[in-house]
Scaffold this motif. Structure first.
Motif, PDB file in Angstrom:
ATOM      1  N   ALA A 172      22.140  64.673  25.995  1.00 18.17           N
ATOM      2  CA  ALA A 172      20.940  63.937  26.306  1.00 18.17           C
ATOM      3  C   ALA A 172      20.177  64.194  24.923  1.00 18.17           C
ATOM      4  O   ALA A 172      19.626  63.401  24.155  1.00 18.17           O
ATOM      5  N   ALA A 173      21.480  65.193  23.599  1.00 21.25           N
ATOM      6  CA  ALA A 173      20.261  64.963  23.024  1.00 21.25           C
ATOM      7  C   ALA A 173      20.851  64.537  21.875  1.00 21.25           C
ATOM      8  O   ALA A 173      19.600  64.086  21.143  1.00 21.25           O
ATOM      9  N   VAL A 174      21.793  64.006  21.692  1.00 19.95           N
ATOM     10  CA  VAL A 174      22.789  63.299  20.665  1.00 19.95           C
ATOM     11  C   VAL A 174      22.066  61.404  21.316  1.00 19.95           C
ATOM     12  O   VAL A 174      21.681  61.280  20.437  1.00 19.95           O
ATOM     13  N   ALA A 175      21.983  61.355  22.785  1.00 26.64           N
ATOM     14  CA  ALA A 175      21.751  60.391  22.899  1.00 26.64           C
ATOM     15  C   ALA A 175      19.642  60.221  22.643  1.00 26.64           C
ATOM     16  O   ALA A 175      19.643  58.902  21.921  1.00 26.64           O
ATOM     17  N   GLY A 176      19.525  61.124  22.980  1.00 27.47           N
ATOM     18  CA  GLY A 176      17.680  61.191  22.110  1.00 27.47           C
ATOM     19  C   GLY A 176      17.742  60.468  20.797  1.00 27.47           C
ATOM     20  O   GLY A 176      16.492  60.026  20.429  1.00 27.47           O
ATOM     21  N   ALA A 177      18.918  61.508  19.666  1.00 28.10           N
ATOM     22  CA  ALA A 177      18.603  61.180  18.686  1.00 28.10           C
ATOM     23  C   ALA A 177      18.700  59.798  18.153  1.00 28.10           C
ATOM     24  O   ALA A 177      18.264  58.891  17.509  1.00 28.10           O
ATOM     25  N   GLY A 178      19.917  58.982  18.980  1.00 30.70           N
ATOM     26  CA  GLY A 178      20.919  57.972  18.810  1.00 30.70           C
ATOM     27  C   GLY A 178      19.526  56.904  19.333  1.00 30.70           C
ATOM     28  O   GLY A 178      18.943  55.922  18.728  1.00 30.70           O
ATOM     29  N   GLY A 179      18.782  57.131  20.270  1.00 33.16           N
ATOM     30  CA  GLY A 179      17.501  56.494  20.700  1.00 33.16           C
ATOM     31  C   GLY A 179      16.522  56.454  19.244  1.00 33.16           C
ATOM     32  O   GLY A 179      16.282  54.969  19.143  1.00 33.16           O
ATOM     33  N   THR A 180      16.252  57.056  19.012  1.00 27.75           N
ATOM     34  CA  THR A 180      15.060  57.431  18.304  1.00 27.75           C
ATOM     35  C   THR A 180      15.260  56.559  16.914  1.00 27.75           C
ATOM     36  O   THR A 180      14.365  56.226  16.360  1.00 27.75           O
ATOM     37  N   VAL A 181      16.478  56.860  16.288  1.00 27.53           N
ATOM     38  CA  VAL A 181      17.002  56.163  15.214  1.00 27.53           C
ATOM     39  C   VAL A 181      17.307  54.593  15.476  1.00 27.53           C
ATOM     40  O   VAL A 181      16.198  53.981  15.346  1.00 27.53           O
ATOM     41  N   GLY A 182      17.712  53.824  17.003  1.00 23.72           N
ATOM     42  CA  GLY A 182      17.730  52.839  17.516  1.00 23.72           C
ATOM     43  C   GLY A 182      16.371  52.651  17.563  1.00 23.72           C
ATOM     44  O   GLY A 182      15.833  51.042  16.719  1.00 23.72           O
TER      45      GLY A 182
END
Length: 94
Positions: free
Chosen positions: A78-88
């Motif tokens: 969830a943390a990695v996905a959140g960071a990746g989504g923010t970058v996106g």
């Protein structure tokens, strides 16, 4: 929020969760341990020297090896996905 932004967020979130184990493997954090002569081995050596001979639990090297051996936990995913989504989302705004 436009469709492009939503697609970028989704791609960033999914891509980052997939990329983490791939990148860790590429630098030498393996499913059965750290690969000799790799970047991970150099990082482990430096961490051990800095810590007086052993790699500290919870250090960056220990966490990376734990992920490589067991995969991302639900919370870590969830943390990695959140960071990746923010970058996106940021990329979509550029």
């Amino acid at each position: 929020m436009g469709l492009l932004t939503l697609v970028a967020i989704g791609a960033g979130a999914a891509g980052s969760v997939v990329a983490v184990p791939v990148v860790l493997g590429a630098v030498g954090f393996g499913s059965v341990g750290i690969v000799a002569g790799s970047i991970a081995a150099k990082a482990m050596s430096a961490a051990a020297i800095a810590n007086g001979g052993g790699v500290a639990a919870g250090s960056a090297v220990a966490v990376c090896q734990s992920i490589a051996m067991g995969g991302l936990s639900g919370a870590a995913s969830a943390a990695v996905a959140g960071a990746g989504g923010t970058v996106g989302a940021i990329i979509a705004l550029i």
